[in-house]
Design an enzyme around this catalytic site. Structure first.
Site, mmCIF file in Angstrom:
data_model
loop_
_atom_site.group_PDB
_atom_site.id
_atom_site.type_symbol
_atom_site.label_atom_id
_atom_site.label_comp_id
_atom_site.label_asym_id
_atom_site.label_seq_id
_atom_site.Cartn_x
_atom_site.Cartn_y
_atom_site.Cartn_z
ATOM 1 N N HIS A 71 0.812 -1.217 0.000
ATOM 2 C CA HIS A 71 0.000 0.000 0.000
ATOM 3 C C HIS A 71 0.850 1.273 0.000
ATOM 4 C CE1 HIS A 71 0.256 0.109 4.531
ATOM 5 N NE2 HIS A 71 0.163 1.401 4.311
ATOM 6 N N ASP A 117 0.266 -7.662 1.996
ATOM 7 C CA ASP A 117 0.633 -6.257 1.810
ATOM 8 C C ASP A 117 2.156 -6.109 1.800
ATOM 9 O OD1 ASP A 117 0.585 -3.515 1.711
ATOM 10 O OD2 ASP A 117 -0.291 -3.217 3.704
ATOM 11 N N GLN A 205 0.737 5.969 11.303
ATOM 12 C CA GLN A 205 0.891 6.410 9.925
ATOM 13 C C GLN A 205 2.329 6.877 9.640
ATOM 14 O OE1 GLN A 205 -2.093 6.270 11.260
ATOM 15 N NE2 GLN A 205 -2.803 5.072 9.525
ATOM 16 N N GLY A 206 2.888 6.374 8.564
ATOM 17 C CA GLY A 206 4.269 6.683 8.199
ATOM 18 C C GLY A 206 5.242 5.578 8.566
ATOM 19 N N ASP A 207 4.773 4.653 9.387
ATOM 20 C CA ASP A 207 5.593 3.474 9.717
ATOM 21 C C ASP A 207 5.352 2.336 8.740
ATOM 22 O OD1 ASP A 207 6.803 4.534 12.024
ATOM 23 O OD2 ASP A 207 4.996 4.132 13.180
ATOM 24 N N SER A 208 4.317 2.464 7.949
ATOM 25 C CA SER A 208 3.957 1.383 7.041
ATOM 26 C C SER A 208 5.141 0.924 6.220
ATOM 27 C CB SER A 208 2.858 1.845 6.088
ATOM 28 O OG SER A 208 1.626 1.706 6.707
HETATM 29 N N1 ARG Z 1 -1.219 2.393 7.143
HETATM 30 C C1 ARG Z 1 -0.260 3.076 7.957
HETATM 31 C C2 ARG Z 1 0.844 3.669 7.106
HETATM 32 O O1 ARG Z 1 0.668 3.742 5.910
HETATM 33 C C3 ARG Z 1 0.241 2.239 9.077
HETATM 34 C C4 ARG Z 1 -0.763 2.121 10.106
HETATM 35 C C5 ARG Z 1 -0.364 1.240 11.222
HETATM 36 N N2 ARG Z 1 -1.363 1.406 12.226
HETATM 37 C C6 ARG Z 1 -1.342 0.819 13.406
HETATM 38 N N3 ARG Z 1 -2.266 1.126 14.261
HETATM 39 N N4 ARG Z 1 -0.399 -0.029 13.733
HETATM 40 O O2 ARG Z 1 1.812 4.202 7.586
#
Ligand code: ARG
Length: 264
Positions: A71, A117, A205-208
């Site tokens: 993603h 993913d 967000q940003g750790d993905s």
């Molecule tokens: N989708 C998020 C990203 O793009 C990561 C989200 C992780 N969320 C969590 N609650 N662990 O950075």
């Protein structure tokens, strides 16, 4: 009650939750421990950790290949628009290495299933950094105990990105327990959950795309999960959801060998 996965697929925000997690809703505040969710990494502590310029994390898993989340990228194909930064904790400091992408390979299953993913970013040159081994296909024995999570994402839900690489420890959450949080949104064959029941520590967000790791029986780090999604960040009752590397490890390795680099 239907869980809404509003935040899935948001690229470019996210980090380790810190201190007080402010709940946007009326969820029981008392359940939130006033814990610092992460701490700043030491230089060299996670030498294979990568920051990608689109605002995601990743890990160097072969000499010229970064493993991240599907993603975080839009499509498979030639791509010189991504910069991978490796070898520094402070993104504003000098040093480290910044290397351009040449090609992106996006998990072909992701678009149809929303799980699996993962994606590979192939680089123009090999950084001089150690590689992070990935869990072997079927190596479910790694699905237990504590994991280490890390990234430059948001340090609070809805917060900005972190200048410094941060990391934290979170415990394994069983599929059965995680399904109580996420119901059929969870795809347990390809997804793995981690977090405390009371929340407070999580990726965001940003750790993905970044790695969730643990030490194997030999004491070496191995990548067990890939930061993927969650309801908010560090909320009680909502663990983080990670791509389960062992479930698609052979596909990752097949792509890496066909691109001509060596995987550990
Ligand atoms: N989708 C998020 C990203 O793009 C990561 C989200 C992780 N969320 C969590 N609650 N662990 O950075």
């Amino acid at each position: 009650m239907r869980f809404s996965r509003l935040r899935r697929g948001l690229v470019g925000l996210g980090v380790l939750a810190t201190a007080v997690v402010t709940l946007a809703t009326g969820t029981a505040q008392a359940a939130t421990p006033f814990v610092v969710g992460g701490q700043t990494a030491a230089q060299g502590q996670f030498p294979w950790m990568v920051r990608l310029s689109m605002g995601c994390g990743g890990a160097l898993v072969a000499s010229k290949v970064v493993l991240t989340a599907a993603h975080c990228v839009t499509r498979t194909g030639s791509n010189s628009s991504i910069t991978a930064t490796i070898g520094k904790v402070d993104l504003q400091a000098g040093g480290g290495q910044s290397i351009r992408s040449t090609y992106v390979y996006r998990s072909p299953q992701y678009a149809s299933t929303g799980a699996q993913d993962w994606a590979l970013i192939e680089l123009a040159s090999a950084p001089s950094a150690p590689l992070l081994p990935i869990a072997a296909q079927g190596q479910t024995s790694l699905n237990s105990g504590d994991f280490t999570i890390m990234g430059w994402g948001a340090t609070t839900e809805g917060g900005g990105q972190s200048r410094y690489l941060r990391y934290a420890t979170v415990p394994f959450v069983s599929d059965a327990s995680c399904q109580q949080s996420y119901g059929s949104e969870l795809q347990p064959a390809y997804e793995l959950c981690a977090g405390y029941p009371q929340g407070g520590v999580d990726t965001c967000q940003g750790d993905s795309g970044g790695p969730m790791v643990k030490r194997d029986s030999a004491g070496d780090w191995v990548e067990v999960g890939i930061v993927s999604w969650g309801e908010g960040c560090a909320e009680p009752g909502y663990p983080g959801v990670y791509g389960e590397v062992q479930s698609f490890s052979d596909n990752i390795k097949a792509r890496i060998s066909s691109s001509g680099t060596v995987v550990r």
